[in-house]
Write an enzyme that holds these catalytic residues in place. Structure first.
Site, PDB file in Angstrom:
ATOM      1  CG  HIS A  57      -1.950   1.108   1.123  1.00  0.00           C
ATOM      2  ND1 HIS A  57      -3.287   0.862   0.887  1.00  0.00           N
ATOM      3  CD2 HIS A  57      -1.841   2.461   1.189  1.00  0.00           C
ATOM      4  CE1 HIS A  57      -3.944   2.004   0.828  1.00  0.00           C
ATOM      5  NE2 HIS A  57      -3.082   2.987   1.016  1.00  0.00           N
ATOM      6  CG  HIS A  59      -0.964   6.940  -1.761  1.00  0.00           C
ATOM      7  ND1 HIS A  59      -2.159   7.054  -2.421  1.00  0.00           N
ATOM      8  CD2 HIS A  59      -1.223   6.233  -0.634  1.00  0.00           C
ATOM      9  CE1 HIS A  59      -3.120   6.474  -1.717  1.00  0.00           C
ATOM     10  NE2 HIS A  59      -2.572   5.958  -0.622  1.00  0.00           N
ATOM     11  CD  GLN A 152      -6.735  11.117  -2.357  1.00  0.00           C
ATOM     12  OE1 GLN A 152      -5.597  10.743  -2.590  1.00  0.00           O
ATOM     13  NE2 GLN A 152      -7.283  11.008  -1.168  1.00  0.00           N
ATOM     14  CG  HIS A 210      -7.533   4.180   0.237  1.00  0.00           C
ATOM     15  ND1 HIS A 210      -6.945   3.726  -0.908  1.00  0.00           N
ATOM     16  CD2 HIS A 210      -6.598   4.900   0.907  1.00  0.00           C
ATOM     17  CE1 HIS A 210      -5.683   4.167  -0.935  1.00  0.00           C
ATOM     18  NE2 HIS A 210      -5.447   4.871   0.148  1.00  0.00           N
ATOM     19  CD  GLU A 213      -7.140   6.568   5.364  1.00  0.00           C
ATOM     20  OE1 GLU A 213      -7.435   6.540   4.158  1.00  0.00           O
ATOM     21  OE2 GLU A 213      -6.070   7.035   5.797  1.00  0.00           O
ATOM     22  CG  ASP A 309      -1.038   5.214   3.338  1.00  0.00           C
ATOM     23  OD1 ASP A 309      -1.293   5.304   2.122  1.00  0.00           O
ATOM     24  OD2 ASP A 309      -1.851   5.581   4.216  1.00  0.00           O
TER      25      ASP A 309
HETATM   26 FE   FE2 Z   1      -3.505   5.119   1.174  1.00  0.00          FE
END
Ligand code: FE2
Length: 432
Positions: A57, A59, A152, A210, A213, A309
């Site tokens: 995971h 970005h 996103q 995701h 969260e 992350d």
């Molecule tokens: Fe993430």
């Protein structure tokens, strides 16, 4: 004749004096004390030889953008999201590629040779998708990269996001992403999970969302994700990432939820560094930890990985691509301090994420790619304790990174002169 023979290695499962033979980039032999002819020999001197670290995971489109266009002063999730919104229109493909390649260099130095990265598809230009597809091709000789089409701003909430996501898949993105808790309502979130799982089933793709969260104990998207996985027969192909709301959920509800997740063979990725810093921000005291229920999920037989992350991006100013730092934080936050649990934390950054990403070639077994890391540690627990030095990183039988052992020369009154202190050894007197 072997190309390479590694001798005197300790393996993560505790076996000692192990040898590993490499031929044509693949593992040809594994056994205790093998003595086979080889062009090259590496004496591991009893140190830990492990399959590479894997991050399920990440970005990469945002990484190493720290300070662009400004620093996140408050360190909060909300300022991070605002900052990413400011940065997005300024992104260029060259800059994205340069930062991603720089991060991949960091990763290799830390023995991290497989990364699943989410890539934001809400910008209709899909600049980041094009850039990361190019990076994926470029780093393929040394890193296995998977891309997740990540809306996103919400696949239903953001105008054009579904079309962009489908275009990203057509361009070659491997995994369908989502963010149901960011849609306008709980119902829209559930609708997004259904729609995205159907899309993945249709296209024969993996799913990684995701999910939940937040600190909202009533967030229910992982339940929908498990149900849709089951309905569409996607067992073992779907990952729920973050799942931080599970930290705050009612215990009775969780006692029903975890078996549903196990039935669907969901993979779970928790992101300890980010969860512990971003969650619980609306609390006074006591403050919730905001990490999902890792020991309970593992006890139910669910595959749980720890992800990094973020590294030096709008959401997180720290990080260095060191998955042992991630395991260290996960161990502490989840209070996984039993001997078995500490070893599970090591698995959570090696074998577990490899399973979630369906990396068939990961592992120190005959026939698999000769990818491995020699650590300056005697076992997985010591590796986590020390965030151990990566003495050597091998990919397809070739050494692609090496670091000198960590050691300090001490000159202390009342102690033997010229004592060399190595963190994983008892003191040794210098012979020179
Ligand atoms: Fe993430």
């Amino acid at each position: 004749m072997l190309d390479l023979l590694v001798i005197n290695a300790t393996l993560a499962d505790g076996q000692t004096r192990m040898s590993l033979g490499v031929q044509a980039g693949r593992i040809a032999e594994v056994g205790k004390g093998l003595n086979l002819p080889s062009h090259e020999t590496l004496d591991a001197q009893g140190q830990l030889l492990t399959a590479p670290f894997v991050d399920a995971h990440f970005h990469m489109d945002a990484t190493l953008s720290y300070g662009l266009p400004r620093v996140n002063q408050s360190g909060t999730l909300l300022e991070g999201i605002a900052l990413w919104g400011e940065l997005k229109p300024q992104l260029t493909q060259d800059a994205l590629i340069e930062r991603a390649l720089a991060y991949c260099d960091w990763a290799v130095a830390k023995g991290l040779l497989a990364i699943r990265t989410h890539v934001d598809v809400c910008d209709p230009r899909l600049l980041a998708v094009e850039a990361l597809l190019q990076v994926k091709r470029q780093v393929a000789p040394y890193i296995d990269m998977q891309l997740v089409a990540f809306p996103q701003d919400g696949v239903l909430r953001a105008p054009g996001a579904l079309d962009n996501l489908k275009r990203a898949i057509d361009m070659g993105v491997d995994v369908v992403g989502g963010i149901p808790h960011f849609e306008r309502t709980m119902q829209h979130g559930a609708d997004s999970v259904r729609l995205l799982c159907e899309l993945a089933a249709e296209r024969g793709l993996l799913v990684d969302m995701h999910c939940d969260e937040s600190d909202d104990p009533l967030s229910r998207h992982v339940e929908t994700l498990a149900a849709e996985t089951h309905r569409l027969g996607l067992h073992g192909r779907v990952t729920g990432s973050h799942l931080t709301s599970m930290h705050s959920m009612d215990n009775y509800y969780v006692s029903k939820l975890i078996p549903l997740m196990a039935e669907a063979k969901l993979h779970v990725v928790s992101n300890p560094l980010i969860n512990i810093t971003l969650q619980g921000r609306h609390d006074t005291y006591p403050k919730r930890r905001g990490m999902t229920r890792v020991p309970e999920l593992l006890a139910a037989g669910i595959n749980v990985a720890f992800g990094h992350d973020c590294v030096m991006d709008p959401w997180y100013s720290l990080g260095s691509g060191d998955m042992l730092e991630v395991a260290h934080m996960g161990l502490h936050v989840a209070q996984m301090t039993s001997q078995a649990a500490m070893r599970q934390c090591f698995n959570a950054v090696t074998s577990a994420p490899a399973r979630a990403m369906q990396l068939e070639d990961h592992g120190l077994e005959v026939g698999k790619s000769a990818d491995f890391v020699l650590l300056q540690a005697r076992d997985p627990i010591e590796a986590i304790r020390l965030r151990a030095t990566r003495l050597a990183v091998y990919r397809r039988g070739q050494c692609i990174a090496s670091s000198p052992p960590a050691q300090t020369q001490l000159n202390l009154p009342g102690r033997p002169a010229n004592t060399t202190f190595m963190p994983n050894f008892t003191h040794t007197r210098s012979t020179t």
